[in-house]
Design an enzyme around this catalytic site. Structure first.
Site, PDB file in Angstrom:
ATOM      1  N   ASP A 104      -1.550 -50.159 -11.288  1.00  0.00           N
ATOM      2  CA  ASP A 104      -0.567 -50.546 -10.266  1.00  0.00           C
ATOM      3  C   ASP A 104      -0.301 -49.445  -9.240  1.00  0.00           C
ATOM      4  O   ASP A 104      -0.162 -49.707  -8.054  1.00  0.00           O
ATOM      5  CB  ASP A 104       0.765 -50.959 -10.932  1.00  0.00           C
ATOM      6  N   HIS A 105      -0.291 -48.174  -9.668  1.00  0.00           N
ATOM      7  CA  HIS A 105       0.113 -47.103  -8.753  1.00  0.00           C
ATOM      8  C   HIS A 105      -0.953 -46.766  -7.717  1.00  0.00           C
ATOM      9  O   HIS A 105      -0.650 -46.162  -6.695  1.00  0.00           O
ATOM     10  CB  HIS A 105       0.450 -45.834  -9.551  1.00  0.00           C
ATOM     11  N   ASP A 169       6.071 -43.557 -17.580  1.00  0.00           N
ATOM     12  CA  ASP A 169       6.590 -43.750 -16.227  1.00  0.00           C
ATOM     13  C   ASP A 169       8.105 -43.704 -16.295  1.00  0.00           C
ATOM     14  O   ASP A 169       8.707 -44.226 -17.232  1.00  0.00           O
ATOM     15  CB  ASP A 169       6.140 -45.115 -15.685  1.00  0.00           C
ATOM     16  N   ARG A 452      14.093 -45.742  -5.704  1.00  0.00           N
ATOM     17  CA  ARG A 452      14.152 -44.313  -5.360  1.00  0.00           C
ATOM     18  C   ARG A 452      14.019 -44.160  -3.864  1.00  0.00           C
ATOM     19  O   ARG A 452      13.328 -44.944  -3.215  1.00  0.00           O
ATOM     20  CB  ARG A 452      12.992 -43.557  -6.013  1.00  0.00           C
ATOM     21  N   SER A 650      10.336 -32.808 -14.992  1.00  0.00           N
ATOM     22  CA  SER A 650       9.729 -33.947 -15.681  1.00  0.00           C
ATOM     23  C   SER A 650       9.045 -33.478 -16.973  1.00  0.00           C
ATOM     24  O   SER A 650       8.952 -32.286 -17.235  1.00  0.00           O
ATOM     25  CB  SER A 650       8.696 -34.597 -14.772  1.00  0.00           C
ATOM     26  N   ARG A 652       5.999 -33.603 -17.535  1.00  0.00           N
ATOM     27  CA  ARG A 652       4.580 -33.488 -17.169  1.00  0.00           C
ATOM     28  C   ARG A 652       3.809 -32.540 -18.098  1.00  0.00           C
ATOM     29  O   ARG A 652       4.027 -31.336 -18.112  1.00  0.00           O
ATOM     30  CB  ARG A 652       4.535 -32.969 -15.736  1.00  0.00           C
TER      31      ARG A 652
HETATM   32 FE1  SF4 Z   1       5.801 -48.630  -9.214  1.00  0.00          FE
HETATM   33 FE2  SF4 Z   1       7.442 -46.715 -10.030  1.00  0.00          FE
HETATM   34 FE3  SF4 Z   1       7.876 -47.973  -7.716  1.00  0.00          FE
HETATM   35 FE4  SF4 Z   1       8.248 -49.232  -9.951  1.00  0.00          FE
HETATM   36  S1  SF4 Z   1       9.374 -47.437  -9.243  1.00  0.00           S
HETATM   37  S2  SF4 Z   1       7.180 -50.023  -8.177  1.00  0.00           S
HETATM   38  S3  SF4 Z   1       6.637 -48.407 -11.244  1.00  0.00           S
HETATM   39  S4  SF4 Z   1       6.153 -46.665  -8.248  1.00  0.00           S
END
Ligand code: SF4
Length: 766
Positions: A104-105, A169, A452, A650, A652
């Site tokens: 997805d990313h 994630d 975000r 994070s 990471r």
């Molecule tokens: Fe993708 Fe993270 Fe945005 Fe959700 S918050 S759409 S998982 S990038």
């Protein structure tokens, strides 16, 4: 109704009998008549050994470390790469728990769903091929590019009340909408679960949020979390689980609860959860998981899926939903919350742009059927008034299931008829995968229903201000193009006179059921591992590289570490971003040699006060990664001296892998961030704490450092946690510095074997 076939729920139904049995043991260990919150019930029922974690006096929450057994793992395409490369080093034939990978990313939004998907598959082919081959080899469910966003797919397929899941994630907590604990972690933690290694978590504090009243008019679950983010700030949930309760919870849709849980990540919460409700039950049935709902019903009757009456929270926040108004949060931070009624004056006061430049809805946060049907009700009204979106209006469906259902029910054509462009079922503009040619380098304001809004997150432009809002508010504003427009009170002028929206309405679940859409994106359920599968990594790849297991730093597997030189003293704040930068480096996440070129490149050298500078063995100044490489080329082990809270940020794992890759054997700190400290141990680096923080300045670059007393720690005969360091200056002057270690029995083995994964692999082969 469900038009989806009922799924085989064998591997996705939580192991309720085992969980209830463990909870019974927990109640026997805890003081009599202890009342448990829902979060505690889920956590403690996943303890590997309740006696060891809970027995004894003293606080549990915020103090004890829990050794847990998660039920499932989910990984997205960017973070899955290093997680799987690490898993491969254990040489295990399959994963210990069910797992899924989601592409997805890496899908970039540019012109529209079909062309964007085709182009992104070509650009990232080697990564997708690698992930698919690893999935096939180890029996992991592989969701192809176009299938949707990890969190939406997890909610639709794997989430279940009472489950404990890890996801690589930050927004993994989205699955909390189905009454479970879903926790975002780094790849190394995911590998713990995949290899059946105890996964450690400091027992979080529990913040209770009591919901009363009922949402009114334009207010949505998104507004609740936007409001709460303003109250708690981006740090208010750190080390805490947010548990919602009260009469306002059962009325919320399951997908609305998922939106709230998703954005709990914005206040730093470990995760969020809700008691099992009728809406959750209906969602499970509608998504073909009736058997999970029936099992959850039975577990709920035994008191498992809600808090005990009288359970105590570490703090309680009460929110009256009847008084909640829509909010817009931002710019540049998700906790700058402004109620809609004051937004216009907020823009004026701060001299922010008042013209909207783009409106974006969807993402993992807000692309449920309910969101889309309410948004379509606004679009219908605008269309009837002859209006079209005044700005680019982009829609990101969270999954193929949502896209296909929204198309079937005519919601997509309604949105397109007012100017919307539907993007691929992927992250796209939410994570900077948005090729936007307009407004480059200019101040401009966008509205999104995402979660975000850090600088440059969406289009790479540091000046783009992203205000977060509900999809309903974003959509209504798109028709005005004016950020001062308040759709609840203001009108838009049309040739037929002023037009005013009525509050949105919609369906929680599709009235004629979900449509599965293109099934070729989806994996076959519970795939069987195929050990003969070749992992697809080209030796000439610049993005992927097989991870070679690290050798042990100890001669004969124990004793003292060899004497080593101090490579540099790192000054001040040094987060995992300083140790392993993100941004453009993300494309090398699966290639340790290439990503290591960024190691500590923004760290400050305490001796020269310069950034990314160190002195190599020949006395030549060079970059930090080059200096590390020079040590490695000469086979010279090295150590670092670092400041307070080293490795915060994070989880990471690259921040621990990279120094180890270049030959780092020990890091001595004024203090460590806990997760990073564990990650260092996992990669076979010894972390030590100065007993006296002032000793930080006593060790300088090129000093030779020798551990004294580590041998006894390694063979288990030490009666103290103190490890002495004998420091020899280039002048020959010697001194002793006192440090302490925090190694558990298991962690000593990790060091002995060179890494946690070497140890796990060796144990499995015994
Ligand atoms: Fe993708 Fe993270 Fe945005 Fe959700 S918050 S759409 S998982 S990038």
């Amino acid at each position: 109704p469900s038009t989806l076939p009922i799924k085989d729920c064998t591997s996705i139904t939580p192991p309720y009998p085992r969980l209830l049995e463990t909870l019974e043991k927990v109640r026997n260990v805890l003081p009599k008549k202890s009342k448990l919150t829902l979060a505690e019930k889920i956590l403690y029922s996943h303890l590997r050994n309740p006696e060891e974690s809970l027995r004894g006096k003293g606080k549990i929450r915020g103090e004890r470390y829990l050794k847990l057994r998660p039920d499932r793992v989910a990984m997205q395409d960017a973070s899955a790469q290093m997680a799987l490369l690490q898993f491969m080093t254990c040489k295990l034939p399959s994963c210990a728990v069910p797992a899924s990978i989601h592409c997805d990313h890496l899908i970039q939004a540019q012109t529209g769903a079909a062309s964007d998907l085709t182009r992104s598959i070509e650009t990232n082919k080697e990564v997708f091929d690698f992930l698919e081959s690893a999935a096939q080899k180890y029996g992991i469910e592989f969701w192809r590019p176009g299938s949707g966003i990890i969190h939406q797919i997890v909610l639709e397929n794997y989430a279940a009340p009472g489950l404990l899941m890890l996801g690589t994630d930050s927004h993994t907590p989205n699955a909390g909408g189905l009454g479970m604990l879903a926790i975002g972690v780094g790849g190394a933690d995911a590998v713990d679960a995949l290899t059946d290694t105890p996964w450690e978590l400091k027992a979080p504090m529990i913040t209770g949020v009591k919901l009363t009243g009922q949402l009114q008019g334009w207010a949505t679950p998104k507004d609740l979390i936007l409001h709460l983010a303003g109250k708690l700030t981006v740090r208010g949930g750190t080390g805490r689980i947010i548990e919602y309760f009260g009469p306002g919870v059962p009325a919320q849709s399951c997908t609305g609860l998922a939106t709230i849980a998703n954005m709990g990540a914005e206040v730093g919460a470990t995760t969020s959860t809700f008691p099992y409700s009728d809406n959750m039950r209906q969602y499970l049935h509608a998504t073909g998981r009736g058997p999970v709902a029936e099992a959850a019903d039975a577990a709920a009757k035994k008191g498992f899926l809600s808090a005990d009456e009288g359970a105590e929270y570490d703090e309680v926040i009460e929110i009256n939903l009847s008084e909640l108004e829509p909010h817009l949060n931002g710019p540049f931070t998700p906790d700058l919350a402004t109620p809609l009624s004051s937004f216009s004056s907020f823009l004026n006061d701060n001299k922010y742009p008042t013209t909207l430049s783009s409106a974006l809805i969807g993402s993992c946060t807000n692309s449920s059927y309910e969101d889309m049907s309410r948004v379509a009700s606004i679009a219908e009204q605008a269309k009837a008034a002859g209006l079209k979106s005044k700005v680019p209006f982009l829609v990101t469906p969270g999954s193929e299931l949502i896209r296909a259902t929204v198309e079937k029910d005519g919601l997509q054509s309604t949105l397109e008829s007012v100017g919307a462009t539907v993007l691929a079922n992927a992250c796209g503009p939410c994570i900077g995968q948005w090729k936007r040619d307009e407004h480059k380098g200019e101040d401009n304001a966008i509205l999104t229903s995402f979660n975000r809004n850090f600088k440059a997150r969406n289009d790479g432009n540091l000046k783009t201000m992203n205000f977060l809002a509900s999809p309903e508010i974003v959509t209504a504003m798109a028709f005005s193009g004016d950020l001062k427009f308040n759709p609840t009170t203001d009108s838009i002028s049309t040739p037929n006179g002023p037009f005013k929206f009525t509050p949105p309405s919609g369906d929680r679940l599709p009235p004629t059921g979900y449509s599965a859409g293109d099934l070729s994106y989806a994996p076959s359920p519970s795939p069987v591992p195929q050990p003969q599968t070749e992992i697809a990594i080209s030796p000439s790849s610049t993005r992927l590289e097989i991870l070679e297991p690290f050798g042990t730093n100890f001669a004969n597997g124990a004793g003292e570490l060899p004497s080593m030189r101090c490579l540099m003293r790192v000054k001040g704040k040094c987060t995992t971003d300083h140790i392993s930068a993100a941004g453009a480096w993300l494309k090398y996440k699966g290639h340790l040699s290439n990503i290591s070129e960024n190691t500590l490149m923004t760290a400050v050298n305490d001796e020269s006060d310069s950034i990314n500078k160190a002195i190599d063995l020949e006395g030549k100044e060079d970059t930090i990664p080059n200096t590390m490489k020079a040590y490695k080329a000469k086979n010279e082990p090295w150590m670092l001296v670092v400041d307070d809270n080293y490795g915060e940020g994070s989880a990471r794992e690259h921040a621990a892998l990279q120094p180890r890759f270049y030959g780092g054997a020990m890091i001595v700190a004024r203090s460590f961030a806990r997760i990073h400290e564990t990650n260092l141990k996992k990669q076979g680096i010894l972390p030590l704490w100065f007993l006296n923080k002032a000793d930080y300045s006593k060790i300088s670059a090129h000093d030779v450092v020798q551990t004294k007393g580590l041998e006894k720690v390694m063979d288990g005969t030490s009666t103290t946690d103190v490890v002495l360091l004998e420091v020899t200056k280039p002048t020959g002057e010697k001194m002793v510095v006192e440090t302490r270690h925090t190694l558990s029995k298991d962690q000593i083995e990790w060091l002995r074997y060179g890494s946690a994964l070497n140890y796990i692999g060796a144990m499995a082969r015994q």
